[in-house]
Scaffold this active site. Structure first.
Site, PDB file in Angstrom:
ATOM      1  CD  GLU A   1      -2.646   1.276   2.399  1.00  0.00           C
ATOM      2  OE1 GLU A   1      -3.053   0.493   3.257  1.00  0.00           O
ATOM      3  OE2 GLU A   1      -3.489   2.245   2.641  1.00  0.00           O
TER       4      GLU A   1
ATOM      5  CE  LYS B   1      -6.071   0.078   1.931  1.00  0.00           C
ATOM      6  NZ  LYS B   1      -6.754  -0.688   2.761  1.00  0.00           N
TER       7      LYS B   1
HETATM    8  P1  13P Z   1      -9.541   4.492   3.922  1.00  0.00           P
HETATM    9  O1  13P Z   1     -10.413   3.903   2.935  1.00  0.00           O
HETATM   10  O2  13P Z   1     -10.217   5.085   5.007  1.00  0.00           O
HETATM   11  O3  13P Z   1      -8.669   5.484   3.439  1.00  0.00           O
HETATM   12  O4  13P Z   1      -8.649   3.439   4.787  1.00  0.00           O
HETATM   13  C1  13P Z   1      -8.073   2.405   3.891  1.00  0.00           C
HETATM   14  C2  13P Z   1      -6.988   2.066   4.650  1.00  0.00           C
HETATM   15  O5  13P Z   1      -6.779   0.976   5.070  1.00  0.00           O
HETATM   16  C3  13P Z   1      -5.727   3.070   4.735  1.00  0.00           C
HETATM   17  O6  13P Z   1      -4.616   2.193   5.207  1.00  0.00           O
END
Ligand code: 13P
Length: 341
Positions: A177, A219
């Site tokens: 991510e 992600k």
């Molecule tokens: P949000 O969808 O609220 O941005 O959170 C997703 C997430 O896991 C961020 O690390």
């Protein structure tokens, strides 16, 4: 674990429009969310809220994985079932946040690097024993004057790759991510450029660190203007820029891309995901891994009261259903009228 098994897990999470519920808010973050509804954050109130989400009837039709926090993976549902076993029993893959947060990067004012590599091998083994089959590590990238720097991008890509390699060694699918943050006034083009540079670094590092891309999920942020930018782009423009950017930087071997919501409203996050899935030329499933955009209405409906649990579950189920439809490109605005309690 065989590479095929990791790929199977990743594919199962995003099968048929399913996505991920990010319920891995740290104790500090869930405390801020509870502040907005006037609920005191205690170990029991946090357990009770996660129990509400994970026992929502039918959510497993739309959600293939749930990301848990260290406290939550050790907690139990009202009936005594450990949360990971409850989820696995519904065919929902349990996951775990393993980073320990973004901290200032030395020598890079205004930029952060994510920590948590020390002792990670041992923690992954423990989490696997507790039922986790995928993990998450979030790097944050800021857009600003001269930012992101190449230095911050490479420090974060390096940490993401070290993490991903350790996950695969432990038989856990790493969610990679790298989040280009949207809380600034940058344009859509600025986000396109920063996201491109980020993804280049990340995939270089994953390759160098011998990570098997077929056993990962990405992600990312959508390519979207900053919240403070006057030119807020249409869903069609966001979708076109996002698919264009990812086609150029994400290998087709990646089994799925699951977007974070990053501060978009619930409906915006759904509409934009739907627009993305109406475009041609997508070699990977494009789905969701939303935190706020799956939970905002549910939290407001709940307000910590037992008598509101059903209404909160209905709100959560509704957003899950809308987002799974969007991941198949089948969402329509009239679905918003269908929420029932
Ligand atoms: P949000 O969808 O609220 O941005 O959170 C997703 C997430 O896991 C961020 O690390």
């Amino acid at each position: 674990m065989a590479a095929d098994d990791l790929r199977e897990i990743a594919l199962a999470i995003v099968a048929n429009g399913k996505g991920i519920l990010a319920a891995d808010e740290s104790t500090g973050t869930i405390g801020k969310r509870f502040d907005t509804i006037g609920v005191e954050s205690t170990e029991e109130s946090r357990r009770s809220y996660r129990n509400l989400l994970f026992t929502t009837p039918g959510f497993e039709e739309h959600v293939g994985g749930v990301i848990l926090y260290d406290e939550t993976i050790r907690q139990r549902a009202d009936d005594g079932t450990p949360f990971p076993a409850l989820l696995a029993g519904k065919g929902v893959v349990p996951g775990i946040k393993v980073d320990t947060g973004a901290h200032p990067l030395a020598g890079a004012p205004g930029e952060a690097v994510t920590e948590g590599l020390d002792g990670l091998r041992g923690r992954l083994q423990e989490y696997r024993g507790l039922g986790a089959r995928f993990a998450k590590w979030r790097a944050t990238i800021s857009i600003g004057d001269g930012l992101p720097s190449d230095y911050a991008l490479s420090a974060n890509a390096h940490a993401l790759a070290r993490y991903a390699a350790l996950c695969q060694e432990a038989g856990i699918v790493p969610i990679v991510e790298p989040e280009v943050l949207m809380d600034s006034d940058h344009s859509l083009d600025d986000c396109y450029e920063a996201t491109s540079r980020t993804l280049e670094r990340v995939y270089d590092a994953l390759y160098e660190h011998r990570v098997d891309l077929e056993g990962t999920l990405l992600k990312p942020n959508m390519v979207i203007p900053g919240k403070g930018n006057a030119d807020q782009a249409s869903p069609a423009r966001i979708a076109a820029a996002t698919v264009h950017c990812f086609r150029r930087h994400v290998p087709a071997a990646v089994p799925g891309i699951v977007f974070l919501s990053g501060g978009q409203s619930e409906v915006e996050a759904t509409v934009n995901l739907n627009a993305i899935n109406q475009l041609d030329g997508r070699p990977w499933p494009l789905s969701f891994s939303y935190g706020r955009a799956l939970q905002a209405s549910a939290l407001q409906a709940w307000r910590g009261q037992a008598e509101n649990v059903e209404a909160a579950q209905a709100a959560f189920l509704h957003r899950a259903r809308c987002n799974a439809a969007a991941a198949r490109g089948e969402y329509t605005a009239d679905m918003e009228a269908l929420v029932s309690t």
